[in-house]
Enzyme design. Structure first.
Site, short mmCIF file in Angstrom:
data_model
loop_
_atom_site.label_atom_id
_atom_site.label_comp_id
_atom_site.label_asym_id
_atom_site.label_seq_id
_atom_site.Cartn_x
_atom_site.Cartn_y
_atom_site.Cartn_z
N ALA A 59 -33.12 62.53 -3.16
CA ALA A 59 -33.22 62.89 -4.74
C ALA A 59 -33.16 61.72 -5.47
O ALA A 59 -33.93 61.50 -6.71
CB ALA A 59 -32.51 63.99 -5.06
N ARG B 21 -19.39 77.09 2.23
CA ARG B 21 -20.42 75.96 2.96
C ARG B 21 -19.76 75.33 3.99
O ARG B 21 -20.39 74.84 4.96
CB ARG B 21 -20.91 75.22 1.63
CG ARG B 21 -21.91 75.78 0.76
CD ARG B 21 -22.75 75.17 0.02
NE ARG B 21 -22.27 74.22 -0.85
CZ ARG B 21 -21.64 74.36 -2.04
NH1 ARG B 21 -22.00 75.33 -2.79
NH2 ARG B 21 -21.07 73.28 -2.70
N TYR C 154 -21.21 74.17 7.52
CA TYR C 154 -21.51 72.77 8.08
C TYR C 154 -20.68 72.93 9.51
O TYR C 154 -21.22 72.11 10.30
CB TYR C 154 -20.67 71.83 7.07
CG TYR C 154 -21.49 72.07 5.60
CD1 TYR C 154 -22.69 72.41 5.58
CD2 TYR C 154 -20.56 71.45 4.62
CE1 TYR C 154 -23.29 72.25 4.07
CE2 TYR C 154 -21.26 71.56 3.43
CZ TYR C 154 -22.59 72.01 3.20
OH TYR C 154 -23.02 71.92 1.92
N THR D 27 -30.17 67.68 -10.44
CA THR D 27 -29.20 66.65 -10.41
C THR D 27 -29.38 66.08 -11.84
O THR D 27 -30.38 66.15 -12.62
CB THR D 27 -29.99 65.41 -9.83
OG1 THR D 27 -30.02 65.81 -8.38
CG2 THR D 27 -29.25 64.34 -9.54
N GLN E 12 -25.38 67.72 -7.52
CA GLN E 12 -24.89 69.35 -7.19
C GLN E 12 -24.31 69.79 -8.32
O GLN E 12 -23.30 70.67 -8.62
CB GLN E 12 -23.66 69.33 -5.98
CG GLN E 12 -24.25 68.86 -4.74
CD GLN E 12 -23.56 69.10 -3.50
OE1 GLN E 12 -24.24 69.30 -2.40
NE2 GLN E 12 -22.59 69.22 -3.75
N TYR F 206 -33.29 67.61 5.11
CA TYR F 206 -34.07 67.15 3.87
C TYR F 206 -33.29 66.04 3.03
O TYR F 206 -32.16 65.78 3.06
CB TYR F 206 -34.38 68.31 3.16
CG TYR F 206 -33.33 68.79 2.04
CD1 TYR F 206 -32.36 69.49 2.04
CD2 TYR F 206 -33.40 68.12 0.54
CE1 TYR F 206 -31.22 69.87 1.23
CE2 TYR F 206 -32.33 68.52 -0.30
CZ TYR F 206 -31.61 69.53 -0.02
OH TYR F 206 -30.65 69.98 -0.76
C1 LIG Z 1 -26.42 68.81 -0.41
S1 LIG Z 1 -27.29 67.68 -1.67
C2 LIG Z 1 -28.51 66.99 -0.45
C3 LIG Z 1 -29.03 65.69 -0.98
C4 LIG Z 1 -30.30 65.25 -0.13
N1 LIG Z 1 -29.58 64.88 1.38
C5 LIG Z 1 -30.90 63.73 -0.54
O1 LIG Z 1 -30.91 63.08 0.05
O2 LIG Z 1 -31.34 63.92 -1.76
C6 LIG Z 1 -28.12 68.66 -2.69
C7 LIG Z 1 -28.13 67.87 -4.09
O3 LIG Z 1 -29.03 66.94 -3.91
C8 LIG Z 1 -29.74 67.08 -5.32
N2 LIG Z 1 -31.13 67.38 -4.97
C9 LIG Z 1 -31.70 68.03 -3.83
N3 LIG Z 1 -33.00 68.41 -4.02
C10 LIG Z 1 -33.41 67.84 -5.43
C11 LIG Z 1 -34.49 67.66 -5.89
N4 LIG Z 1 -35.84 68.37 -5.46
N5 LIG Z 1 -34.49 67.16 -7.28
C12 LIG Z 1 -33.41 66.69 -7.77
N6 LIG Z 1 -32.12 66.57 -7.00
C13 LIG Z 1 -32.16 67.30 -5.83
C14 LIG Z 1 -29.18 68.03 -6.30
O4 LIG Z 1 -27.92 67.40 -6.91
C15 LIG Z 1 -28.38 69.04 -5.09
O5 LIG Z 1 -27.51 69.74 -5.77
#
Ligand SMILES: C[S@@+](CC[C@H](N)C(=O)[O-])C[C@H]1O[C@@H](n2cnc3c(N)ncnc32)[C@H](O)[C@@H]1O
Length: 260
Positions: A127, A69, A73, A238, A169, A95
């Protein structure tokens, strides 16, 4: 130093793009000469494409099965920077909140600023924001700790069981590569063992996935820590761990403070 012509604004599309995209983010997407986006669903993609047709491009194609990854990036950073170097008013939409668990956005801004370009970020709905709303958690109640799941174990972090704990994550625990499907988490027992050092193994924790589309319900699966290895985890999971112990306030000190 005068700002050079190209610029970068990083915006967040939220988790549920229809509804979470702020007016400010929307205006920047519309006004950009070039829009890059990294979003996780086709609805969000459609919204961005319609806001700035012909100038919007997804960077998600840079992810490849098995590729590190971090390599992806760096390529994202290169694409954003090249657009700014070419004199474009560039907008990058990521997102959630674009600065929460988002290395390329912070790094692109840092490197561009160092080169004298204008580069900044707007906040978005993460999230964690959705979790507070949908699980009914107020971080003020017990306090709240937040870690990336792999870093939490690798760095030997010691959580305070009197405060809530959010682990991001968790569904990609121990994996630095990209996978289109759910990951095989062969080392997941290390994660459970680390938690078991600080919490009773029957303590109930929540696998949380916020709904991405209007009208859909979030996933809220409560399982005991000892059963976590049998639970289905996805890259969007999460983990929310409520406090397992009560705080013991120093009421004498509180009284003293209030009397001052
Ligand atoms: C690379 S991070 C990105 C987080 C994103 N930038 C944010 O502000 O939520 C990815 C992690 O965000 C969390 N995440 C992303 N989408 C989610 C969702 N729909 N519900 C709960 N957690 C989420 C999870 O922990 C996932 O592994």
């Amino acid at each position: 130093m005068d700002s050079k012509k190209g610029s970068l604004v990083v915006v967040g599309s939220g988790i549920k793009t229809v509804g979470h995209l702020t007016q400010e983010a929307l205006a920047w997407i519309k006004a950009a000469d070039k829009v890059f986006y990294v979003v996780s669903d086709p609805v969000a993609e459609g919204v961005i494409q319609r806001l700035n047709p012909g100038k919007s491009e997804s960077l998600t194609g840079l992810y490849e099965e098995g590729k590190r990854r971090m390599e992806t990036y760096e390529q994202m950073i290169e694409r954003m920077m090249a657009s700014v170097h070419a004199g474009m008013r560039t907008c990058a939409a990521y997102y959630g909140h674009p600065g929460v668990f988002a290395y390329p956005t912070h790094m692109a801004i840092k490197r561009l600023r160092k080169q004298g370009y204008e580069a900044f970020m707007l906040p978005g709905i993460s999230a964690e924001d959705c979790l507070f709303a949908e699980l009914g958690v107020d971080p003020a109640t017990t306090g709240c700790q937040s870690y990336e799941a792999t870093a939490f174990v690798i760095n030997g972090h010691v959580p305070n069981p009197k405060a809530a704990l959010i682990l991001w994550q968790v569904g990609v625990f121990g994996r630095g590569d990209y996978s289109r499907s759910n990951y095989q988490l062969k080392g997941f027992h290390y994660f459970v063992e680390h938690l078991a050092k600080f919490y009773p193994t029957d303590h109930k924790v929540c696998i949380y996935e916020s709904a991405m589309f209007p009208g859909c319900k979030p996933r809220e699966d409560w399982v005991a820590i000892q059963d976590l290895d049998k639970a289905r985890l996805t890259p969007a999971s999460t983990l929310y761990i409520p406090a397992s112990e009560r705080a013991t306030p120093n009421l004498e000190l509180l009284k003293l403070l209030e009397s001052l």
